[in-house]
Design a protein around this motif. Structure first.
Motif, PDB file in Angstrom:
ATOM      1  N   UNK A   1     -34.690 -32.521 -26.864  1.00 23.07           N
ATOM      2  CA  UNK A   1     -35.639 -32.319 -25.777  1.00 23.07           C
ATOM      3  C   UNK A   1     -34.964 -31.702 -24.555  1.00 23.07           C
ATOM      4  N   UNK A   2     -35.780 -31.029 -23.761  1.00 22.71           N
ATOM      5  CA  UNK A   2     -35.339 -30.519 -22.466  1.00 22.71           C
ATOM      6  C   UNK A   2     -36.381 -30.918 -21.431  1.00 22.71           C
ATOM      7  N   UNK A   3     -36.025 -31.883 -20.594  1.00 18.72           N
ATOM      8  CA  UNK A   3     -36.870 -32.382 -19.523  1.00 18.72           C
ATOM      9  C   UNK A   3     -38.089 -33.135 -20.066  1.00 18.72           C
ATOM     10  N   UNK A   4     -37.841 -34.302 -20.632  1.00 16.42           N
ATOM     11  CA  UNK A   4     -38.920 -35.157 -21.141  1.00 16.42           C
ATOM     12  C   UNK A   4     -39.880 -35.491 -20.008  1.00 16.42           C
ATOM     13  N   UNK A   5     -41.173 -35.339 -20.287  1.00 18.21           N
ATOM     14  CA  UNK A   5     -42.202 -35.625 -19.287  1.00 18.21           C
ATOM     15  C   UNK A   5     -43.044 -36.844 -19.630  1.00 18.21           C
ATOM     16  N   UNK A   6     -43.199 -37.154 -20.918  1.00 21.53           N
ATOM     17  CA  UNK A   6     -44.046 -38.289 -21.316  1.00 21.53           C
ATOM     18  C   UNK A   6     -43.651 -38.763 -22.706  1.00 21.53           C
ATOM     19  N   UNK A   7     -44.052 -39.993 -23.031  1.00 20.24           N
ATOM     20  CA  UNK A   7     -43.756 -40.581 -24.330  1.00 20.24           C
ATOM     21  C   UNK A   7     -44.731 -41.717 -24.580  1.00 20.24           C
ATOM     22  N   UNK A   8     -45.103 -41.892 -25.837  1.00 24.32           N
ATOM     23  CA  UNK A   8     -45.889 -43.047 -26.250  1.00 24.32           C
ATOM     24  C   UNK A   8     -45.589 -43.306 -27.713  1.00 24.32           C
TER      25      UNK A   8
END
Length: 181
Positions: free
Chosen positions: A110-117
């Motif tokens: 990843x490059x610059x994770x913004x969200x996760x669930x």
């Protein structure tokens, strides 16, 4: 929110508790909640009455938590880090015990994770650059699949509907909500 009286009641004043913005929240079945404190480099777990129960942090591997999710069956706490670009997994005692993903542009990176669930296929992660939507196996952390290339520009939120196996991703770039099956 008190539906009967149509009034909002403050549960917790976060001034002096968190040191930065709170980009992620997870509400558990028992109504306790977890807040990703980006400036504090930590995740805070509060009970349903707003009392701090536990703090999840790792000064070497957690720099900017942007999202949090909990496996309520095991107590594992999944925290996406937007600076180091990985997902840390803490056990129920608050100890970090594994990481998923890495920094880069290949599968599972990843490059610059913004969200996760989390959802039926594993851990769903969005990032601003590179492969912008990917799913990792929840148990092994290995890459499972990616969302279609060129469909997301600046994803900034993700939710998964377990009943129909759909992922909903908000895209800041064009103010849209994109649905993936």
């Amino acid at each position: 929110y008190d539906d009967f009286n149509k009034r909002m009641t403050e549960l917790k004043d976060l001034r002096g508790v968190v040191t930065g913005d709170v980009p992620g929240i997870y509400v558990a079945a028992d109504r306790s909640y977890y807040l990703a404190d980006a400036g504090g480099r930590q995740v805070l777990h509060f009970d349903r009455n707003g009392r701090l129960v536990q703090t999840f942090k790792d000064s070497l591997n957690l720099a900017r938590p942007v999202a949090v999710s909990v496996d309520e069956a095991t107590g594992d706490v999944y925290v996406a880090d937007g600076l180091f670009d990985h997902v840390m997994v803490f056990n129920s005692a608050g100890d970090p015990w594994r990481m998923m993903g890495d920094r880069g542009q290949d599968d599972g990176e990843f490059l610059n994770i913004t969200a996760m669930t989390r959802g039926p296929d594993g851990v769903y992660v969005t990032a601003r650059l590179g492969k912008r939507g990917q799913v990792l196996d929840q148990d092994t952390g290995k890459f499972r699949y990616a969302f279609d290339d060129d469909t997301l520009v600046f994803p900034n939120g993700i939710a998964v509907d377990n009943s129909n196996d759909r992922a909903y991703v908000s895209d800041f770039f064009d103010n849209s909500l994109k649905i993936f099956e």
